[in-house]
Write an enzyme that holds these catalytic residues in place. Structure first.
Site, PDB file in Angstrom:
ATOM      1  N   SER A  23       0.861  -1.222   0.113  1.00 23.87           N
ATOM      2  CA  SER A  23      -0.033  -0.001  -0.035  1.00 23.87           C
ATOM      3  C   SER A  23       0.788   1.264   0.052  1.00 23.87           C
ATOM      4  CB  SER A  23      -0.790   0.022   1.232  1.00 23.87           C
ATOM      5  OG  SER A  23      -0.256  -0.249   2.472  1.00 23.87           O
ATOM      6  N   HIS A 156     -39.524  21.378 -13.253  1.00 22.77           N
ATOM      7  CA  HIS A 156     -39.505  20.700 -14.271  1.00 22.77           C
ATOM      8  C   HIS A 156     -38.676  21.117 -15.572  1.00 22.77           C
ATOM      9  CE1 HIS A 156     -42.730  18.337 -12.376  1.00 22.77           C
ATOM     10  NE2 HIS A 156     -43.183  19.666 -11.918  1.00 22.77           N
ATOM     11  N   SER A 277     -12.308  25.041 -28.550  1.00 22.05           N
ATOM     12  CA  SER A 277     -12.381  23.468 -29.366  1.00 22.05           C
ATOM     13  C   SER A 277     -11.380  23.531 -30.322  1.00 22.05           C
ATOM     14  CB  SER A 277     -13.817  23.473 -29.890  1.00 22.05           C
ATOM     15  OG  SER A 277     -13.826  22.695 -30.960  1.00 22.05           O
ATOM     16  N   LYS A 283     -16.224  27.851 -30.409  1.00 18.87           N
ATOM     17  CA  LYS A 283     -16.694  27.283 -29.214  1.00 18.87           C
ATOM     18  C   LYS A 283     -16.081  28.051 -27.731  1.00 18.87           C
ATOM     19  CE  LYS A 283     -18.976  24.047 -28.515  1.00 18.87           C
ATOM     20  NZ  LYS A 283     -18.714  23.009 -28.835  1.00 18.87           N
ATOM     21  N   GLU A 290     -18.833  20.991 -16.313  1.00 18.67           N
ATOM     22  CA  GLU A 290     -19.221  19.710 -17.105  1.00 18.67           C
ATOM     23  C   GLU A 290     -18.590  18.640 -15.936  1.00 18.67           C
ATOM     24  OE1 GLU A 290     -19.365  19.404 -21.531  1.00 18.67           O
ATOM     25  OE2 GLU A 290     -17.918  21.057 -20.897  1.00 18.67           O
ATOM     26  N   TYR A 317      -9.470  -6.147  13.171  1.00 16.85           N
ATOM     27  CA  TYR A 317      -8.843  -5.551  11.832  1.00 16.85           C
ATOM     28  C   TYR A 317      -8.853  -6.887  10.692  1.00 16.85           C
ATOM     29  CZ  TYR A 317      -5.577  -4.222   8.433  1.00 16.85           C
ATOM     30  OH  TYR A 317      -5.002  -3.626   7.240  1.00 16.85           O
ATOM     31  N   GLN A 322      -7.568  -2.041   4.323  1.00 17.72           N
ATOM     32  CA  GLN A 322      -6.438  -1.160   3.451  1.00 17.72           C
ATOM     33  C   GLN A 322      -7.093  -0.638   2.555  1.00 17.72           C
ATOM     34  OE1 GLN A 322      -2.202  -2.776   3.237  1.00 17.72           O
ATOM     35  NE2 GLN A 322      -2.700  -2.816   1.201  1.00 17.72           N
ATOM     36  N   LYS A 325      -8.303   3.466   1.946  1.00 17.87           N
ATOM     37  CA  LYS A 325      -7.408   4.812   1.894  1.00 17.87           C
ATOM     38  C   LYS A 325      -7.800   5.526   0.445  1.00 17.87           C
ATOM     39  CE  LYS A 325      -4.183   3.055   4.821  1.00 17.87           C
ATOM     40  NZ  LYS A 325      -5.112   1.707   5.043  1.00 17.87           N
TER      41      LYS A 325
HETATM   42  N1  ARG Z   1      -1.318  -1.114   5.395  1.00 13.75           N
HETATM   43  C1  ARG Z   1      -2.040  -1.671   6.397  1.00 13.75           C
HETATM   44  C2  ARG Z   1      -3.552  -0.790   6.215  1.00 13.75           C
HETATM   45  O1  ARG Z   1      -3.785  -0.231   5.722  1.00 13.75           O
HETATM   46  C3  ARG Z   1      -1.499  -1.374   7.661  1.00 13.75           C
HETATM   47  C4  ARG Z   1      -2.253  -2.193   8.807  1.00 13.75           C
HETATM   48  C5  ARG Z   1      -1.536  -3.655   8.494  1.00 13.75           C
HETATM   49  N2  ARG Z   1      -1.938  -4.717   9.509  1.00 13.75           N
HETATM   50  C6  ARG Z   1      -1.920  -5.978   9.345  1.00 13.75           C
HETATM   51  N3  ARG Z   1      -2.593  -6.654  10.379  1.00 13.75           N
HETATM   52  N4  ARG Z   1      -1.464  -6.356   8.258  1.00 13.75           N
HETATM   53  O2  ARG Z   1      -4.662  -1.330   6.819  1.00 13.75           O
END
Ligand code: ARG
Length: 461
Positions: A23, A156, A277, A283, A290, A317, A322, A325
């Site tokens: 990530s 309308h 354009s 144009k 848009e 978790y 992940q 994000k």
């Molecule tokens: N890159 C992971 C995330 O965004 C961090 C947490 C990873 N935790 C784990 N137990 N592998 O969630």
């Protein structure tokens, strides 16, 4: 390749695993928050005696250096840096030596990433709130400048009753006020520290999550460690709030597209906020307007994608989290850019008051006023509606002049025909919140006061 879990594993990770799970390319923008979180965590470990003062200082110094390297772009990432947390810890240990191995004491990446993301979201929601207020300010300024200019109000997309231009502009302004309210509310709710929850259950070590939360400037601390590491409600809430901002910008955009068309001719776009354009020399295209429409689709996708990710996740978790994000970052980026673009677009667009008035002064725009004139004389509304409707039909079918028909009608007459005069209908709405000059003047006052109060509420720092 060395991993955070090398003790338990005989072999390192497959290349395909890393390629799929990494990530770092997007979560490296969390680095300021990751470093702040680590600083607070290390100070917390020092306060409860898990680290010596000297150790705290050594790790803090290494964190400062990592911060500087990441800030000036000299930080060298390694293929084994799976995410920003791994990269920072790896580099701290390179700089500080074995004491760096104590940084992660009592902490998991699960509470770490939740902390980072809350800090990040707090900061960025504040930036969006500041931008939102600037768009509201432009709408207010344009409403003040519009004076008594009026245009057709539509339902309308058919002309309905004339309203002041200021009224129309502020309708969008109030929608943005609600957006601001929602964002600040979401920000207040997400202001809770998850640090100290560990992987899922807390710790046997004498951590003090409350003092660490204080150190990080959080207003509160988690009550349940399972919830703390798995809760992404704040991401969903902020995504919804941003998506609705996007939908509101899209509605403004759609009107600008219509108004700038030759068919409407209600406004002209500034050169700096429109495009030409490549083929058609005449144009001038409303691309910003848009794209606010187009990008709102993508924002809705970010929101629904995240909700689908969260649905069905068992506590606590899971790596699925992940995936929180990218949609969040994208929504924040797009809304921040979009608000600036729309601010400039609205500030520079020239409204054509004459074209607006010409459209609003079409004789049929006064139909409701004629019916209300009859009602004021004692005619039941249904009957009044039918009388005026019949005159409008005669006007449209036979091409007869509506003012003449009104003047000749026994129940209406010449005084009623004056209601068809230029701008008359636009001035007749007098009730609170309505589109005529009286209530709009009050509304502008209320909007100005609301905006001033909202500015006071903006988060600082
Ligand atoms: N890159 C992971 C995330 O965004 C961090 C947490 C990873 N935790 C784990 N137990 N592998 O969630």
């Amino acid at each position: 390749m060395s991993t955070l879990w090398h003790g338990r594993f005989e072999r390192g990770p497959a290349e395909e695993l890393l390629a799929y799970t990494v990530s770092l390319p997007y979560d490296q923008r969390l680095f300021p928050d990751d470093i702040d979180g680590s600083r607070a965590h290390v100070r917390g470990l020092g306060r409860v005696g898990l680290l010596e003062d000297a150790e705290v200082q050594e790790i803090l110094a290494a964190l400062d250096r990592v911060d500087a390297e990441l800030t000036d772009g000299t930080f060298e990432f390694l293929p084994s840096d799976e995410d920003i947390h791994t990269a920072v810890e790896r580099r701290v240990t390179e700089i500080a030596g074995p004491v760096g191995g104590k940084l992660h004491t009592g902490r998991s990446r699960n509470d770490q990433v939740a902390t980072d993301l809350r800090l990040f979201t707090k900061r960025h929601v504040a930036l969006v709130a500041h931008r939102l207020v600037e768009v509201q300010q432009v709408l207010l300024t344009r409403a003040e400048e519009a004076g008594d200019a009026y245009l057709p109000g539509y339902t309308h997309l058919q002309r309905a009753q004339p309203v002041l231009l200021a009224h129309h502009l502020l309708a969008h302004g109030w929608a943005l006020s609600r957006d601001l309210d929602r964002l600040l509310d979401a920000r207040r709710r997400l202001d809770v520290s998850p640090l100290g929850a560990g992987a899922l259950a807390g710790s046997s070590l004498p951590l003090d999550p409350e003092s660490v939360a204080d150190d990080l400037g959080f207003a509160g601390v988690f009550d349940n460690s399972l919830d703390a590491v798995s809760d992404r409600d704040f991401v969903a809430e902020v995504l919804f709030d941003l998506t609705l901002v996007g939908v509101h910008l899209s509605r403004i955009g759609e009107e600008i597209v219509l108004w700038a068309s030759e068919e409407f001719g209600f406004c002209r776009l500034d050169d700096a906020y429109s495009t030409g354009s490549s083929m058609l020399p005449q144009k001038k295209n409303p691309d910003i307007a848009e794209l606010t429409r187009g990008k709102s689709g993508r924002l809705i996708g970010n929101l629904t994608g995240l909700l689908a990710t969260l649905k069905g996740l068992p506590l606590a978790y899971n790596r699925d989290l992940q995936e929180d994000k990218e949609p969040l970052f994208d929504a924040l980026d797009q809304i921040t850019l979009g608000l600036s673009a729309v601010e400039g677009l609205l500030a520079t667009t020239r409204f054509d008051h004459t074209a607006m008035a010409a459209a609003a002064d079409a004789p049929t725009s006064s139909a409701t006023d004629l019916a209300e004139h009859l009602v004021a004389g004692g005619t039941p509304f249904r009957e009044a509606h039918a009388i005026v409707g019949a005159l409008v039909r005669q006007h449209l079918d036979e091409g007869a002049d509506l003012a003449a028909l009104v003047a000749e009608h026994p129940d209406l007459g010449p005084s009623a025909a004056e209601l068809l005069g230029p701008g008359v209908a636009a001035r007749r709405r007098t009730t609170r919140g309505g589109g005529g000059p009286g209530p709009v003047a009050d509304q502008v006052e209320r909007f100005r006061a609301r905006l001033a109060a909202d500015r006071e509420r903006l988060p600082t720092g």
